[in-house]
Design a protein around this motif. Structure first.
Motif, PDB file in Angstrom:
ATOM      1  N   PRO A 126     -16.998  -8.071  -3.291  1.00  0.00           N
ATOM      2  CA  PRO A 126     -17.412  -7.975  -4.850  1.00  0.00           C
ATOM      3  C   PRO A 126     -16.314  -7.280  -5.891  1.00  0.00           C
ATOM      4  O   PRO A 126     -15.372  -7.024  -5.075  1.00  0.00           O
ATOM      5  N   ASP A 127     -16.254  -7.317  -7.417  1.00  0.00           N
ATOM      6  CA  ASP A 127     -14.833  -7.137  -7.853  1.00  0.00           C
ATOM      7  C   ASP A 127     -14.824  -5.258  -7.889  1.00  0.00           C
ATOM      8  O   ASP A 127     -13.074  -4.824  -7.494  1.00  0.00           O
ATOM      9  N   GLU A 128     -15.857  -4.181  -7.663  1.00  0.00           N
ATOM     10  CA  GLU A 128     -15.233  -3.219  -7.240  1.00  0.00           C
ATOM     11  C   GLU A 128     -14.740  -2.467  -5.519  1.00  0.00           C
ATOM     12  O   GLU A 128     -13.470  -2.182  -6.291  1.00  0.00           O
ATOM     13  N   GLU A 129     -14.725  -3.626  -5.102  1.00  0.00           N
ATOM     14  CA  GLU A 129     -13.582  -3.620  -4.187  1.00  0.00           C
ATOM     15  C   GLU A 129     -12.862  -4.617  -3.495  1.00  0.00           C
ATOM     16  O   GLU A 129     -11.717  -3.627  -3.646  1.00  0.00           O
ATOM     17  N   ILE A 130     -12.266  -5.365  -4.670  1.00  0.00           N
ATOM     18  CA  ILE A 130     -11.109  -6.077  -4.690  1.00  0.00           C
ATOM     19  C   ILE A 130     -10.269  -4.785  -5.867  1.00  0.00           C
ATOM     20  O   ILE A 130      -8.774  -4.871  -5.124  1.00  0.00           O
ATOM     21  N   ALA A 131     -10.789  -3.831  -6.558  1.00  0.00           N
ATOM     22  CA  ALA A 131     -10.292  -3.519  -7.413  1.00  0.00           C
ATOM     23  C   ALA A 131      -9.023  -2.124  -6.492  1.00  0.00           C
ATOM     24  O   ALA A 131      -8.345  -1.992  -6.234  1.00  0.00           O
ATOM     25  N   LEU A 132     -10.510  -1.744  -5.549  1.00  0.00           N
ATOM     26  CA  LEU A 132     -10.094  -0.423  -4.815  1.00  0.00           C
ATOM     27  C   LEU A 132      -8.899  -1.126  -3.973  1.00  0.00           C
ATOM     28  O   LEU A 132      -7.435  -0.449  -3.187  1.00  0.00           O
ATOM     29  N   TYR A 133      -8.801  -2.673  -3.196  1.00  0.00           N
ATOM     30  CA  TYR A 133      -7.678  -2.904  -2.502  1.00  0.00           C
ATOM     31  C   TYR A 133      -6.328  -3.759  -3.001  1.00  0.00           C
ATOM     32  O   TYR A 133      -5.210  -2.726  -2.980  1.00  0.00           O
ATOM     33  N   GLN A 134      -6.838  -3.502  -4.779  1.00  0.00           N
ATOM     34  CA  GLN A 134      -5.241  -3.511  -5.465  1.00  0.00           C
ATOM     35  C   GLN A 134      -4.492  -1.828  -5.288  1.00  0.00           C
ATOM     36  O   GLN A 134      -3.295  -2.221  -5.382  1.00  0.00           O
ATOM     37  N   GLU A 135      -6.165  -1.430  -5.520  1.00  0.00           N
ATOM     38  CA  GLU A 135      -4.622   0.130  -5.478  1.00  0.00           C
ATOM     39  C   GLU A 135      -4.097   0.556  -4.711  1.00  0.00           C
ATOM     40  O   GLU A 135      -3.021   0.943  -4.598  1.00  0.00           O
ATOM     41  N   LEU A 136      -4.859  -0.148  -3.300  1.00  0.00           N
ATOM     42  CA  LEU A 136      -4.273   0.314  -1.442  1.00  0.00           C
ATOM     43  C   LEU A 136      -2.967  -0.345  -1.950  1.00  0.00           C
ATOM     44  O   LEU A 136      -2.025   0.557  -1.690  1.00  0.00           O
ATOM     45  N   ASP A 137      -2.937  -1.517  -2.014  1.00  0.00           N
ATOM     46  CA  ASP A 137      -1.806  -2.418  -2.107  1.00  0.00           C
ATOM     47  C   ASP A 137      -1.047  -1.716  -2.951  1.00  0.00           C
ATOM     48  O   ASP A 137       0.276  -1.826  -2.665  1.00  0.00           O
ATOM     49  N   GLU A 138      -0.762  -1.385  -4.573  1.00  0.00           N
ATOM     50  CA  GLU A 138       0.231  -0.781  -5.067  1.00  0.00           C
ATOM     51  C   GLU A 138       0.390   0.605  -4.427  1.00  0.00           C
ATOM     52  O   GLU A 138       1.694   1.172  -4.486  1.00  0.00           O
ATOM     53  N   ARG A 139      -0.277   1.351  -4.070  1.00  0.00           N
ATOM     54  CA  ARG A 139      -0.057   2.347  -3.244  1.00  0.00           C
ATOM     55  C   ARG A 139       1.031   2.421  -2.234  1.00  0.00           C
ATOM     56  O   ARG A 139       2.305   2.633  -1.314  1.00  0.00           O
ATOM     57  N   ARG A 140       1.146   1.176  -1.433  1.00  0.00           N
ATOM     58  CA  ARG A 140       1.073   0.590  -0.012  1.00  0.00           C
ATOM     59  C   ARG A 140       2.778   0.422  -0.432  1.00  0.00           C
ATOM     60  O   ARG A 140       4.152   1.115   0.338  1.00  0.00           O
ATOM     61  N   PHE A 141       3.015  -0.650  -1.371  1.00  0.00           N
ATOM     62  CA  PHE A 141       4.125  -0.829  -1.741  1.00  0.00           C
ATOM     63  C   PHE A 141       5.325   0.115  -2.535  1.00  0.00           C
ATOM     64  O   PHE A 141       6.158  -0.063  -2.342  1.00  0.00           O
ATOM     65  N   ASP A 142       4.473   1.165  -3.447  1.00  0.00           N
ATOM     66  CA  ASP A 142       4.818   2.127  -3.156  1.00  0.00           C
ATOM     67  C   ASP A 142       6.179   3.043  -2.538  1.00  0.00           C
ATOM     68  O   ASP A 142       6.898   3.257  -2.532  1.00  0.00           O
ATOM     69  N   ALA A 143       4.940   3.264  -2.100  1.00  0.00           N
ATOM     70  CA  ALA A 143       5.408   3.861  -0.459  1.00  0.00           C
ATOM     71  C   ALA A 143       6.658   3.111   0.354  1.00  0.00           C
ATOM     72  O   ALA A 143       7.987   3.339   0.839  1.00  0.00           O
ATOM     73  N   GLU A 144       5.964   1.755   0.808  1.00  0.00           N
ATOM     74  CA  GLU A 144       7.613   1.522   0.542  1.00  0.00           C
ATOM     75  C   GLU A 144       8.926   0.974  -0.076  1.00  0.00           C
ATOM     76  O   GLU A 144      10.145   1.512   0.632  1.00  0.00           O
ATOM     77  N   GLU A 145       8.739   1.404  -1.646  1.00  0.00           N
ATOM     78  CA  GLU A 145       9.809   1.681  -1.908  1.00  0.00           C
ATOM     79  C   GLU A 145      10.621   2.390  -2.099  1.00  0.00           C
ATOM     80  O   GLU A 145      12.091   2.490  -1.578  1.00  0.00           O
ATOM     81  N   GLN A 146      10.151   3.799  -1.268  1.00  0.00           N
ATOM     82  CA  GLN A 146      10.568   4.960  -1.529  1.00  0.00           C
ATOM     83  C   GLN A 146      10.495   5.074  -0.306  1.00  0.00           C
ATOM     84  O   GLN A 146      11.200   6.749   0.185  1.00  0.00           O
ATOM     85  N   ASP A 147      10.597   4.122   0.671  1.00  0.00           N
ATOM     86  CA  ASP A 147      10.727   4.203   2.427  1.00  0.00           C
ATOM     87  C   ASP A 147      10.572   5.607   2.568  1.00  0.00           C
ATOM     88  O   ASP A 147      10.434   5.930   3.478  1.00  0.00           O
ATOM     89  N   LYS A 148       8.604   5.354   2.710  1.00  0.00           N
ATOM     90  CA  LYS A 148       8.036   6.944   2.634  1.00  0.00           C
ATOM     91  C   LYS A 148       6.693   5.635   3.855  1.00  0.00           C
ATOM     92  O   LYS A 148       6.182   4.968   4.167  1.00  0.00           O
ATOM     93  N   PRO A 149       6.471   6.544   4.885  1.00  0.00           N
ATOM     94  CA  PRO A 149       5.259   6.444   5.917  1.00  0.00           C
ATOM     95  C   PRO A 149       3.922   5.777   4.987  1.00  0.00           C
ATOM     96  O   PRO A 149       4.022   6.621   3.812  1.00  0.00           O
ATOM     97  N   PHE A 150       3.096   4.881   5.336  1.00  0.00           N
ATOM     98  CA  PHE A 150       1.779   4.599   5.138  1.00  0.00           C
ATOM     99  C   PHE A 150       1.192   3.956   5.810  1.00  0.00           C
ATOM    100  O   PHE A 150       0.902   3.502   6.488  1.00  0.00           O
ATOM    101  N   ASP A 151      -0.073   4.936   5.745  1.00  0.00           N
ATOM    102  CA  ASP A 151      -1.499   4.859   6.772  1.00  0.00           C
ATOM    103  C   ASP A 151      -2.162   4.090   5.754  1.00  0.00           C
ATOM    104  O   ASP A 151      -3.030   4.857   5.376  1.00  0.00           O
ATOM    105  N   TRP A 152      -2.540   3.086   6.161  1.00  0.00           N
ATOM    106  CA  TRP A 152      -3.913   2.118   5.197  1.00  0.00           C
ATOM    107  C   TRP A 152      -5.036   3.040   5.715  1.00  0.00           C
ATOM    108  O   TRP A 152      -5.670   3.328   4.843  1.00  0.00           O
ATOM    109  N   ASN A 153      -5.101   3.445   6.691  1.00  0.00           N
ATOM    110  CA  ASN A 153      -7.106   3.922   6.714  1.00  0.00           C
ATOM    111  C   ASN A 153      -6.820   5.337   6.049  1.00  0.00           C
ATOM    112  O   ASN A 153      -8.103   5.378   5.607  1.00  0.00           O
ATOM    113  N   ARG A 154      -6.107   5.665   6.192  1.00  0.00           N
ATOM    114  CA  ARG A 154      -6.056   6.980   5.801  1.00  0.00           C
ATOM    115  C   ARG A 154      -6.011   7.305   4.116  1.00  0.00           C
ATOM    116  O   ARG A 154      -7.194   8.110   3.228  1.00  0.00           O
TER     117      ARG A 154
END
Length: 135
Positions: free
Chosen positions: A93-121
């Protein structure tokens, strides 16, 4: 301990594979067609670590799980739908896609800053109700 995004999804694929094997052992599916499907699934598991950006086979395999094995569709990890994208997103559903988009943004931000990222957390934190405190 955080794992790489690819490793996380490979582990989920391994869990899905175990579920599919159990279906075959319980004789809930046609043997010949199931065996061929499992061969293709194993090809995916072997090729994905070598070429992680080539996800077309994964999209096809996950979509086939929904069509061939509707009795376990609710057990397919949602993370795999997002990971493979494409036609797999039709099962979200659209709401779930929005959640995963936010997760990906957080993951990319962490990678850019060379910080660890815990997907499940991070996923658990995003799933909290809006009035809960987030750390």
């Amino acid at each position: 301990m955080p794992t790489s995004y690819l490793d996380h999804n490979l582990a989920l694929l391994a869990q899905l594979r175990a579920l599919l094997i159990a279906l075959g052992e319980a004789e809930q599916v046609s043997d010949e067609s199931h065996a061929l499907f499992m061969e293709r699934f194993d090809e995916l598991l072997m090729s994905l670590p070598k070429i992680p950006e080539d996800r077309h086979l994964g999209q096809d395999m996950i979509c086939q799980v929904f069509h061939r094995y509707p009795q376990i569709a609710h057990l397919v990890p949602r993370d795999l739908l997002w990971f493979f994208g494409g036609d797999c997103l039709h099962f979200m559903p659209d709401e779930e896609i929005a959640l995963y988009q936010e997760l990906d943004e957080r993951r990319f931000d962490a990678e850019e800053q060379d910080k660890p990222f815990d997907w499940n957390r991070e996923k658990q934190m995003l799933a909290l109700p809006e009035d809960s405190s987030r750390h």
